[in-house]
Design a protein around this motif. Structure first.
Motif, PDB file in Angstrom:
ATOM      1  N   ASN A  48       0.810  -1.223   0.000  1.00 55.02           N
ATOM      2  CA  ASN A  48       0.000   0.000   0.000  1.00 55.02           C
ATOM      3  C   ASN A  48       0.844   1.275   0.000  1.00 55.02           C
ATOM      4  O   ASN A  48       0.360   2.331  -0.361  1.00 55.02           O
ATOM      5  CB  ASN A  48      -1.004  -0.001   1.154  1.00 55.02           C
ATOM      6  CG  ASN A  48      -0.350  -0.044   2.521  1.00 55.02           C
ATOM      7  OD1 ASN A  48       0.871  -0.079   2.644  1.00 55.02           O
ATOM      8  ND2 ASN A  48      -1.168  -0.061   3.554  1.00 55.02           N
ATOM      9  N   ASP A  99      -7.850  -3.402  -5.410  1.00 56.14           N
ATOM     10  CA  ASP A  99      -8.911  -3.780  -4.471  1.00 56.14           C
ATOM     11  C   ASP A  99      -8.612  -3.205  -3.092  1.00 56.14           C
ATOM     12  O   ASP A  99      -7.520  -3.366  -2.567  1.00 56.14           O
ATOM     13  CB  ASP A  99      -8.998  -5.302  -4.394  1.00 56.14           C
ATOM     14  CG  ASP A  99     -10.208  -5.792  -3.633  1.00 56.14           C
ATOM     15  OD1 ASP A  99     -10.514  -5.238  -2.560  1.00 56.14           O
ATOM     16  OD2 ASP A  99     -10.843  -6.743  -4.110  1.00 56.14           O
ATOM     17  N   GLN A 100      -9.587  -2.521  -2.510  1.00 58.40           N
ATOM     18  CA  GLN A 100      -9.434  -1.954  -1.171  1.00 58.40           C
ATOM     19  C   GLN A 100     -10.221  -2.758  -0.133  1.00 58.40           C
ATOM     20  O   GLN A 100     -10.271  -2.381   1.028  1.00 58.40           O
ATOM     21  CB  GLN A 100      -9.934  -0.507  -1.165  1.00 58.40           C
ATOM     22  CG  GLN A 100      -9.214   0.392  -2.142  1.00 58.40           C
ATOM     23  CD  GLN A 100      -7.768   0.622  -1.782  1.00 58.40           C
ATOM     24  OE1 GLN A 100      -7.425   0.781  -0.626  1.00 58.40           O
ATOM     25  NE2 GLN A 100      -6.898   0.630  -2.781  1.00 58.40           N
ATOM     26  N   GLU A 101     -10.811  -3.871  -0.553  1.00 57.10           N
ATOM     27  CA  GLU A 101     -11.725  -4.603   0.304  1.00 57.10           C
ATOM     28  C   GLU A 101     -11.103  -5.828   0.980  1.00 57.10           C
ATOM     29  O   GLU A 101     -11.391  -6.118   2.131  1.00 57.10           O
ATOM     30  CB  GLU A 101     -12.931  -5.050  -0.533  1.00 57.10           C
ATOM     31  CG  GLU A 101     -14.039  -5.687   0.258  1.00 57.10           C
ATOM     32  CD  GLU A 101     -15.238  -6.022  -0.621  1.00 57.10           C
ATOM     33  OE1 GLU A 101     -16.205  -6.543  -0.066  1.00 57.10           O
ATOM     34  OE2 GLU A 101     -15.202  -5.772  -1.848  1.00 57.10           O
ATOM     35  N   TYR A 138      -8.164  -8.463   2.500  1.00 57.69           N
ATOM     36  CA  TYR A 138      -6.897  -8.502   3.232  1.00 57.69           C
ATOM     37  C   TYR A 138      -6.168  -9.798   2.905  1.00 57.69           C
ATOM     38  O   TYR A 138      -6.802 -10.833   2.686  1.00 57.69           O
ATOM     39  CB  TYR A 138      -7.137  -8.465   4.755  1.00 57.69           C
ATOM     40  CG  TYR A 138      -7.611  -7.135   5.266  1.00 57.69           C
ATOM     41  CD1 TYR A 138      -6.718  -6.110   5.515  1.00 57.69           C
ATOM     42  CD2 TYR A 138      -8.951  -6.914   5.524  1.00 57.69           C
ATOM     43  CE1 TYR A 138      -7.151  -4.882   5.997  1.00 57.69           C
ATOM     44  CE2 TYR A 138      -9.393  -5.693   6.017  1.00 57.69           C
ATOM     45  CZ  TYR A 138      -8.483  -4.691   6.249  1.00 57.69           C
ATOM     46  OH  TYR A 138      -8.905  -3.490   6.714  1.00 57.69           O
TER      47      TYR A 138
END
Length: 146
Positions: A118, A135-137, A139
């Motif tokens: 990131n 994608d930010q959703e 992990y």
């Protein structure tokens, strides 16, 4: 600058491992590298690699493998895309990425997937320009205590 892209062979494992170490240093993670040249040799059937060469010197790589994802099927997972620092900004990464896209098409993959840290804004921008969705959703979840 003339760049040759070629598929890696067994004799390239020391150079590939050297690039992996350089990438780990760049990502401040060298202490987490537990792989070795010997392990890479023993596990060579599990990955593929294209190398970028200039004047016979290996200056970059794209190390990948094939994976299966239940939602989309066969995919190419690009584990490492790396170009030596002194050769960055010369479109070598773009050439390696295009090669990965070509391989994914030739292998009839549904997706090309990769990860990016990131904080690595230059890589994030490069991937966005290459057409990737960031994608930010989701992990990453790793279990390593074997």
């Amino acid at each position: 600058m003339k760049i040759e892209l070629r598929k890696a062979t067994d004799k390239d494992i020391p150079a590939i491992f050297g690039l992996i170490r350089e990438l780990a240093i760049y990502e401040d993670g060298l202490d987490r590298v537990t792989n070795s040249e010997e392990q890479m040799q023993a596990e060579k059937d599990f990955y593929n690699c294209y190398l970028a060469e200039h004047d016979g010197k290996i200056i970059g790589m794209a190390l990948y493998y094939f994976a299966y994802y239940t939602w989309v099927g066969k995919s190419l997972y690009l584990d490492d895309l790396f170009v030596k620092e002194e050769y960055r900004g010369k479109k070598i990464g773009s050439q390696l990425m295009q090669k990965m896209m070509d391989v994914a098409r030739e292998e009839k993959c549904s997706r090309l997937r990769l990860q990016v840290l990131n904080w690595n804004s230059s890589a994030i921008e490069f991937y966005k320009k290459s057409g990737f969705m960031i994608d930010q959703e989701w992990y990453n979840c790793d279990y390593i205590d074997f």
